[in-house]
Each structure stands twice: as structure tokens, then as C-alpha cells.
Design an enzyme around this catalytic site. Structure first.
Site, mmCIF file in Angstrom:
data_model
loop_
_atom_site.group_PDB
_atom_site.id
_atom_site.type_symbol
_atom_site.label_atom_id
_atom_site.label_comp_id
_atom_site.label_asym_id
_atom_site.label_seq_id
_atom_site.Cartn_x
_atom_site.Cartn_y
_atom_site.Cartn_z
ATOM 1 N N GLU A 83 -25.212 34.342 -32.698
ATOM 2 C CA GLU A 83 -24.412 35.569 -32.643
ATOM 3 C C GLU A 83 -25.165 36.733 -33.283
ATOM 4 O O GLU A 83 -24.611 37.525 -34.054
ATOM 5 C CB GLU A 83 -23.038 35.374 -33.308
ATOM 6 C CG GLU A 83 -22.199 34.266 -32.711
ATOM 7 C CD GLU A 83 -21.729 34.516 -31.286
ATOM 8 O OE1 GLU A 83 -21.884 35.642 -30.780
ATOM 9 O OE2 GLU A 83 -21.210 33.571 -30.673
ATOM 10 N N ILE A 160 -14.020 38.491 -32.021
ATOM 11 C CA ILE A 160 -14.620 37.186 -31.779
ATOM 12 C C ILE A 160 -13.588 36.277 -31.139
ATOM 13 O O ILE A 160 -12.470 36.137 -31.629
ATOM 14 C CB ILE A 160 -15.159 36.597 -33.102
ATOM 15 C CG1 ILE A 160 -16.261 37.520 -33.654
ATOM 16 C CG2 ILE A 160 -15.678 35.184 -32.893
ATOM 17 C CD1 ILE A 160 -16.712 37.195 -35.049
#
Length: 177
Positions: A83, A160
Site C-alpha cells: 500500500e 481503505i
């Protein structure tokens, strides 16, 4: 050359970026390199550690700022980062580590749900020795998918989520929805 370099794995959601990151780190472990993986602290979708969407887990150090953990990762030869788009200091960290002989492997989204670039990842491309763009399967028509589409109406960039919030889509399905 000191052997340090940057490998960048980019693509949309569900394209296998985390899986590829884990695969590469495991290969270096087999070759007896001392490895560490890092994940973004705020990514709590599946619990602690680095998780793939198909629920494979890999231990990982957690942080929101990479420059804060330089001392903790100095003894490692290979640093995997998942990420990467969420770390504001990803460019500085990767450049510093590679210049100091570390192999840095970054998995990151290349674009937002609005198909806008993550600036930090765009800035990392010219500094990387290797860049791989993965594709996913379009969740609408099942063709090659290069884009991530948010299912909700939120406008913030950093939300997220997994399949409950995002889909991978092709160009045609992105435009037609």
C-alpha cells in the site's frame, strides 16, 4: 554499484500486487536475504500483518511514516512495502534505502478511484529500476481491468476497503457506470 534498487509493482485493486510483493520477498528469503515487510498502520481490513485479498497473511511491521522506522530496518537487505500510495514519504525513503544498498519492493495503486495519479507513486517511477503494472479482471464484463472503481459516494482519497467498497473495472465499464 552497491546492489540497492527499487522494484515497483503497480495496478488497480484486486490485481495481485500484495501477492506479488509477498512472492518476491519469499524468494529473497529462500536466497538467505534478511527481509522485512512494512504495511500501512491504518489498513486494518483483515487484522495485523500484511494480507492479500484471498486471505493469505504475511508478518509485517506497521507504520504511517516510513522515515520514522529507518533505524528499525537498517539491518535488513530487502524491504517490502505494501500500500505504498498511502505513505507520504515513500519517495524519500525508497531512494535513501536503495542508495544505501537495500532492495526495496513497493506494491501500490497507481491511480485513485477517480483515475487520478497518486503523485508519490508517479514520482517513484523514474527512480525505480523495475516497474510492473498488473491488471485485474473486470468485475462487470470479466475482461482485463486497469482501474479501481469505488462503489460508494465518498469523495476522500484514503478510504481503505475491499470488495465491499471497490471493484476492478475495464475502461468501458468505468465510463459506462
Amino acid at each position: 554499484m552497491n546492489g540497492g534498487h527499487i522494484q515497483l509493482i503497480i495496478g488497480p485493486m484486486f490485481s495481485g500486487k500484495s501477492t506479488e510483493l509477498i512472492r518476491r520477498v519469499r524468494r529473497y528469503q529462500i536466497a538467505q536475504y534478511k527481509c522485512i515487510t512494512i504495511k500501512y498502520t491504518n489498513d486494518t481490513r483483515y487484522g495485523t500483518g500484511l494480507w492479500t485479498h484471498d486471505k493469505h497473511n504475511f508478518s509485517a511491521m506497521e507504520t504511517t511514516k516510513l522515515l520514522n522506522i529507518i533505524d528499525a530496518v537498517t539491518d535488513f537487505s530487502v524491504i517490502g512495502i505494501d500500500e505504498g500510495q498511502f505513505f507520504p514519504d515513500i519517495v524519500e525513503f525508497c531512494e535513501y534505502m536503495a542508495n544505501n544498498g537495500k532492495i526495496v519492493i513497493v506494491a501500490a495503486l497507481d491511480g485513485t478511484f477517480q483515475r487520478k495519479p497518486f503523485t508519490t507513486i508517479s514520482n517513484l517511477i523514474p527512480l525505480s529500476e523495475m516497474v510492473v503494472k498488473l491488471t485485474a479482471v473486470c468485475m462487470k464484463c470479466f475482461k482485463e481491468a486497469s482501474f479501481s472503481k469505488r462503489l460508494g459516494t465518498e469523495t476522500e482519497i484514503e478510504i481503505i476497503g475491499g470488495e465491499d467498497m471497490y471493484q476492478s473495472v475495464c475502461r468501458k465499464c468505468y465510463i459506462n457506470e
